[in-house]
Design a protein around this motif. Structure first.
Motif, PDB file in Angstrom:
ATOM      1  N   GLU A 176       0.820  -1.212   0.000  1.00  0.00           N
ATOM      2  CA  GLU A 176       0.000   0.000   0.000  1.00  0.00           C
ATOM      3  C   GLU A 176       0.853   1.261   0.000  1.00  0.00           C
ATOM      4  O   GLU A 176       0.453   2.283  -0.554  1.00  0.00           O
ATOM      5  CB  GLU A 176      -0.952  -0.025   1.193  1.00  0.00           C
ATOM      6  CG  GLU A 176      -2.069  -1.055   1.018  1.00  0.00           C
ATOM      7  CD  GLU A 176      -2.934  -1.222   2.245  1.00  0.00           C
ATOM      8  OE1 GLU A 176      -2.512  -0.779   3.345  1.00  0.00           O
ATOM      9  OE2 GLU A 176      -4.032  -1.811   2.120  1.00  0.00           O
ATOM     10  N   PHE A 177       2.039   1.201   0.608  1.00  0.00           N
ATOM     11  CA  PHE A 177       2.960   2.331   0.501  1.00  0.00           C
ATOM     12  C   PHE A 177       3.361   2.532  -0.961  1.00  0.00           C
ATOM     13  O   PHE A 177       3.430   3.664  -1.453  1.00  0.00           O
ATOM     14  CB  PHE A 177       4.205   2.098   1.356  1.00  0.00           C
ATOM     15  CG  PHE A 177       4.020   2.386   2.823  1.00  0.00           C
ATOM     16  CD1 PHE A 177       3.768   3.676   3.258  1.00  0.00           C
ATOM     17  CD2 PHE A 177       4.113   1.377   3.765  1.00  0.00           C
ATOM     18  CE1 PHE A 177       3.603   3.959   4.612  1.00  0.00           C
ATOM     19  CE2 PHE A 177       3.951   1.640   5.116  1.00  0.00           C
ATOM     20  CZ  PHE A 177       3.694   2.938   5.542  1.00  0.00           C
ATOM     21  N   ALA A 178       3.643   1.437  -1.662  1.00  0.00           N
ATOM     22  CA  ALA A 178       3.988   1.545  -3.082  1.00  0.00           C
ATOM     23  C   ALA A 178       2.798   2.042  -3.894  1.00  0.00           C
ATOM     24  O   ALA A 178       2.941   2.889  -4.787  1.00  0.00           O
ATOM     25  CB  ALA A 178       4.470   0.188  -3.609  1.00  0.00           C
ATOM     26  N   GLN A 179       1.597   1.538  -3.596  1.00  0.00           N
ATOM     27  CA  GLN A 179       0.394   1.944  -4.315  1.00  0.00           C
ATOM     28  C   GLN A 179       0.118   3.427  -4.117  1.00  0.00           C
ATOM     29  O   GLN A 179      -0.399   4.102  -5.022  1.00  0.00           O
ATOM     30  CB  GLN A 179      -0.802   1.120  -3.837  1.00  0.00           C
ATOM     31  CG  GLN A 179      -2.133   1.467  -4.499  1.00  0.00           C
ATOM     32  CD  GLN A 179      -2.149   1.188  -5.986  1.00  0.00           C
ATOM     33  OE1 GLN A 179      -1.646   0.171  -6.441  1.00  0.00           O
ATOM     34  NE2 GLN A 179      -2.754   2.083  -6.763  1.00  0.00           N
ATOM     35  N   SER A 180       0.466   3.965  -2.960  1.00  0.00           N
ATOM     36  CA  SER A 180       0.221   5.387  -2.699  1.00  0.00           C
ATOM     37  C   SER A 180       0.962   6.277  -3.699  1.00  0.00           C
ATOM     38  O   SER A 180       0.540   7.403  -3.969  1.00  0.00           O
ATOM     39  CB  SER A 180       0.635   5.742  -1.269  1.00  0.00           C
ATOM     40  OG  SER A 180       2.040   5.726  -1.097  1.00  0.00           O
ATOM     41  N   CYS A 181       2.067   5.778  -4.243  1.00  0.00           N
ATOM     42  CA  CYS A 181       2.799   6.555  -5.257  1.00  0.00           C
ATOM     43  C   CYS A 181       1.978   6.697  -6.529  1.00  0.00           C
ATOM     44  O   CYS A 181       2.036   7.736  -7.200  1.00  0.00           O
ATOM     45  CB  CYS A 181       4.135   5.891  -5.562  1.00  0.00           C
ATOM     46  SG  CYS A 181       5.299   5.871  -4.178  1.00  0.00           S
ATOM     47  N   ASN A 239      10.894  14.212 -12.611  1.00  0.00           N
ATOM     48  CA  ASN A 239       9.659  13.515 -12.263  1.00  0.00           C
ATOM     49  C   ASN A 239       9.728  13.150 -10.783  1.00  0.00           C
ATOM     50  O   ASN A 239      10.804  12.837 -10.252  1.00  0.00           O
ATOM     51  CB  ASN A 239       9.496  12.233 -13.073  1.00  0.00           C
ATOM     52  CG  ASN A 239       8.482  12.360 -14.218  1.00  0.00           C
ATOM     53  OD1 ASN A 239       7.905  11.364 -14.647  1.00  0.00           O
ATOM     54  ND2 ASN A 239       8.283  13.558 -14.742  1.00  0.00           N
ATOM     55  N   TRP A 240       8.576  13.225 -10.126  1.00  0.00           N
ATOM     56  CA  TRP A 240       8.480  12.763  -8.747  1.00  0.00           C
ATOM     57  C   TRP A 240       8.543  11.243  -8.750  1.00  0.00           C
ATOM     58  O   TRP A 240       7.863  10.579  -9.536  1.00  0.00           O
ATOM     59  CB  TRP A 240       7.150  13.229  -8.165  1.00  0.00           C
ATOM     60  CG  TRP A 240       6.909  12.860  -6.741  1.00  0.00           C
ATOM     61  CD1 TRP A 240       7.440  13.448  -5.642  1.00  0.00           C
ATOM     62  CD2 TRP A 240       6.032  11.832  -6.247  1.00  0.00           C
ATOM     63  NE1 TRP A 240       6.959  12.854  -4.486  1.00  0.00           N
ATOM     64  CE2 TRP A 240       6.105  11.853  -4.838  1.00  0.00           C
ATOM     65  CE3 TRP A 240       5.210  10.890  -6.862  1.00  0.00           C
ATOM     66  CZ2 TRP A 240       5.372  10.987  -4.034  1.00  0.00           C
ATOM     67  CZ3 TRP A 240       4.480  10.012  -6.069  1.00  0.00           C
ATOM     68  CH2 TRP A 240       4.557  10.070  -4.665  1.00  0.00           C
ATOM     69  N   MET A 241       9.383  10.668  -7.891  1.00  0.00           N
ATOM     70  CA  MET A 241       9.641   9.235  -7.942  1.00  0.00           C
ATOM     71  C   MET A 241       9.204   8.468  -6.699  1.00  0.00           C
ATOM     72  O   MET A 241       9.217   7.238  -6.696  1.00  0.00           O
ATOM     73  CB  MET A 241      11.145   8.993  -8.148  1.00  0.00           C
ATOM     74  CG  MET A 241      11.674   9.518  -9.460  1.00  0.00           C
ATOM     75  SD  MET A 241      10.863   8.777 -10.899  1.00  0.00           S
ATOM     76  CE  MET A 241      11.220   7.054 -10.621  1.00  0.00           C
ATOM     77  N   GLY A 242       8.847   9.171  -5.636  1.00  0.00           N
ATOM     78  CA  GLY A 242       8.459   8.472  -4.425  1.00  0.00           C
ATOM     79  C   GLY A 242       8.815   9.278  -3.192  1.00  0.00           C
ATOM     80  O   GLY A 242       8.907  10.504  -3.249  1.00  0.00           O
ATOM     81  N   TYR A 243       9.064   8.584  -2.071  1.00  0.00           N
ATOM     82  CA  TYR A 243       9.272   9.312  -0.828  1.00  0.00           C
ATOM     83  C   TYR A 243       9.976   8.459   0.213  1.00  0.00           C
ATOM     84  O   TYR A 243      10.105   7.230   0.075  1.00  0.00           O
ATOM     85  CB  TYR A 243       7.938   9.799  -0.276  1.00  0.00           C
ATOM     86  CG  TYR A 243       6.926   8.693   0.011  1.00  0.00           C
ATOM     87  CD1 TYR A 243       6.941   7.992   1.222  1.00  0.00           C
ATOM     88  CD2 TYR A 243       5.939   8.365  -0.918  1.00  0.00           C
ATOM     89  CE1 TYR A 243       6.013   7.004   1.490  1.00  0.00           C
ATOM     90  CE2 TYR A 243       4.999   7.373  -0.664  1.00  0.00           C
ATOM     91  CZ  TYR A 243       5.044   6.694   0.543  1.00  0.00           C
ATOM     92  OH  TYR A 243       4.130   5.703   0.817  1.00  0.00           O
ATOM     93  N   VAL A 246      10.720   3.769   5.932  1.00  0.00           N
ATOM     94  CA  VAL A 246      10.208   3.177   4.701  1.00  0.00           C
ATOM     95  C   VAL A 246      10.527   4.082   3.517  1.00  0.00           C
ATOM     96  O   VAL A 246      10.421   5.309   3.602  1.00  0.00           O
ATOM     97  CB  VAL A 246       8.679   2.915   4.781  1.00  0.00           C
ATOM     98  CG1 VAL A 246       7.883   4.204   4.882  1.00  0.00           C
ATOM     99  CG2 VAL A 246       8.210   2.084   3.605  1.00  0.00           C
ATOM    100  N   VAL A 247      10.960   3.451   2.432  1.00  0.00           N
ATOM    101  CA  VAL A 247      11.200   4.141   1.170  1.00  0.00           C
ATOM    102  C   VAL A 247      10.278   3.519   0.129  1.00  0.00           C
ATOM    103  O   VAL A 247      10.280   2.301  -0.054  1.00  0.00           O
ATOM    104  CB  VAL A 247      12.667   3.997   0.708  1.00  0.00           C
ATOM    105  CG1 VAL A 247      12.891   4.767  -0.590  1.00  0.00           C
ATOM    106  CG2 VAL A 247      13.632   4.472   1.784  1.00  0.00           C
ATOM    107  N   ILE A 258      12.257  -1.043   2.006  1.00  0.00           N
ATOM    108  CA  ILE A 258      12.139  -0.366   0.719  1.00  0.00           C
ATOM    109  C   ILE A 258      11.156  -1.148  -0.145  1.00  0.00           C
ATOM    110  O   ILE A 258      11.225  -2.380  -0.215  1.00  0.00           O
ATOM    111  CB  ILE A 258      13.505  -0.257   0.018  1.00  0.00           C
ATOM    112  CG1 ILE A 258      14.550   0.288   1.005  1.00  0.00           C
ATOM    113  CG2 ILE A 258      13.415   0.651  -1.199  1.00  0.00           C
ATOM    114  CD1 ILE A 258      15.942   0.395   0.449  1.00  0.00           C
ATOM    115  N   THR A 259      10.240  -0.440  -0.769  1.00  0.00           N
ATOM    116  CA  THR A 259       9.197  -1.100  -1.541  1.00  0.00           C
ATOM    117  C   THR A 259       8.965  -0.385  -2.862  1.00  0.00           C
ATOM    118  O   THR A 259       9.234   0.805  -3.000  1.00  0.00           O
ATOM    119  CB  THR A 259       7.889  -1.176  -0.721  1.00  0.00           C
ATOM    120  OG1 THR A 259       6.916  -1.950  -1.435  1.00  0.00           O
ATOM    121  CG2 THR A 259       7.319   0.217  -0.461  1.00  0.00           C
TER     122      THR A 259
END
Length: 399
Positions: A31-36, A102-106, A125-126, A204-205
């Motif tokens: 879900e952290f990855a999906q939030s991107c 480009n925004w790549m994540g957080y 978490v990354v 990291i995800t």
């Protein structure tokens, strides 16, 4: 048992049958990855195309993840990549937020006391962004291995497009003045210094191309003395191969724990070619086992992240029946796909901004509102990256 969940024993005995705690953690990191995806502006008609829709301080609130117990620490950016041109999203407008980035994540960190207690440690978490238009970027992958110049062994090699995306920067661009590599290493160093003395983990995800960046950044972080005994785990979803056999062996030497979640009908985990090797343990799922999904849907559906999380929710073992274990809403599968069987009455591609972000002004005009300027990089980024390099040189006895 958090260390087992994070892979200290390579998830031995936890995957078949599926451990209930591990299932919840796989879904949570997914879900952290999906939030991107949920927060990324894909619209080429927006001058903000290629960035995150939300301010960092409001991020978890906007995507209904406040209960996760994490606090946003920084956004990650990368510059346009000549080797993966179809991955980057660009606006059709001339007056845009950035011509290059480009925004790549957080990067986020657990700050809620109850969540830290539940986890058994403070978790960093990354999350890396992937792409839903994978059929375009996957054809750009070149079967060309590039030496990882940030390692001392020239035989350790990674796919050239991934290397460029991770290391390139553009001095004329505010957001790409530091490479993705410099941003992530600086932030990890800053957080380790801030929480020195506490028990930490780095997780990291990422999904798709984001899964490749997740593994690459884990490898880079683990190779630096800044992490020492901090466990580093990767929860990878539908990721391609990243490097050669030497890369795989080095990841194992560094103690990186990688759990790769795949759909056996997805083509992305099979590329690039035979010069490459996967890293870590594999959880292989089959969407034909789910009674909710179309059995012969298109390749994009087989690659979809929400579909992977649905399959994790229902997986109990290779020979066990599919049955939802967490009650995860099946409608989520169709957020950005048409994978659900029509009998469930969930419209395809239903996740979208109301009125595509347009708002009505007091004089009755519909406009795309201006967004507050987001800080490109914390002012101490250069300092913390130099600290990382200093520690690495000391470890190798270099001047």
């Amino acid at each position: 048992m958090w260390r087992e969940i994070q892979g200290c024993n390579n998830w031995k005995g936890l995957l078949d049958p599926m451990d209930s705690h591990l299932r919840k953690e796989i879904i949570r990191y997914g879900e952290f990855a999906q939030s991107c995806y949920d927060s990324f502006d894909y619209d080429p008609h927006s001058k903000y195309c290629g960035t995150c829709k939300y301010q960092p301080s409001h991020f978890f609130d906007k995507i209904n993840m406040l209960k996760k117990g994490y606090e946003m620490k920084r956004y990650l950016y990368a510059t346009s990549n000549i080797n993966l041109p179809n991955f980057f999203q660009k606006s059709k407008m001339s007056n845009v937020w950035s011509q290059h980035a480009n925004w790549m994540g957080y990067v986020a960190v657990a700050t809620d006391p109850e969540e830290i207690k539940r986890l058994g440690r403070r978790d960093i978490v990354v999350a890396w962004r992937g792409t839903v238009t994978y059929l375009e970027w996957i054809h750009d992958l070149q079967d060309i291995l590039h030496p990882a110049h940030f390692r001392d062994d020239p035989n350790i090699k990674i796919e050239t497009g991934f290397f460029d995306m991770y290391t390139k920067k553009e001095n004329n661009c505010h957001y790409a003045s530091f490479s993705a590599r410099e941003q992530i290493l600086a932030e990890i160093n800053r957080l380790i210094e801030k929480y020195q003395g506490e028990e930490l983990s780095i997780t990291i995800t990422g999904h798709s191309l984001g899964a490749a960046l997740a593994l690459l950044s884990a490898y880079d972080i683990a190779g630096k003395s800044i992490t020492k005994i901090i466990p580093i785990s990767v929860f990878s979803f539908a990721g391609p191969r990243v490097g050669n056999l030497k890369f795989k062996e080095r990841c194992e030497e560094l103690g990186i724990k990688v759990l790769r979640v795949i759909n056996v009908h997805d083509k992305v985990p099979t590329v690039p070619g035979i010069s490459y090797a996967h890293v870590g343990a594999e959880l292989a799922l089959d969407h034909h086992r789910s009674p909710f999904l179309k059995p012969n849907s298109d390749l994009g559906c087989a690659h979809n992240l929400e579909a992977h999380l649905h399959l994790v929710d229902g997986y109990h073992g290779k020979v066990r029946a599919f049955r939802s274990a967490t009650g995860r809403d099946v409608a989520l599968v169709n957020k950005d796909s048409s994978f659900l069987k029509e009998e469930y009455g969930v419209p395809p591609f239903w996740w979208q901004d109301e009125n595509k972000g347009m708002v009505r002004t007091s004089d009755g005009q519909w406009v795309l509102p201006e967004r507050p300027v987001i800080e490109a990089h914390p002012p101490d980024t250069a300092h913390h990256f130099q600290q990382v390099l200093k520690l690495a040189r000391a470890r190798l006895n270099l001047p």
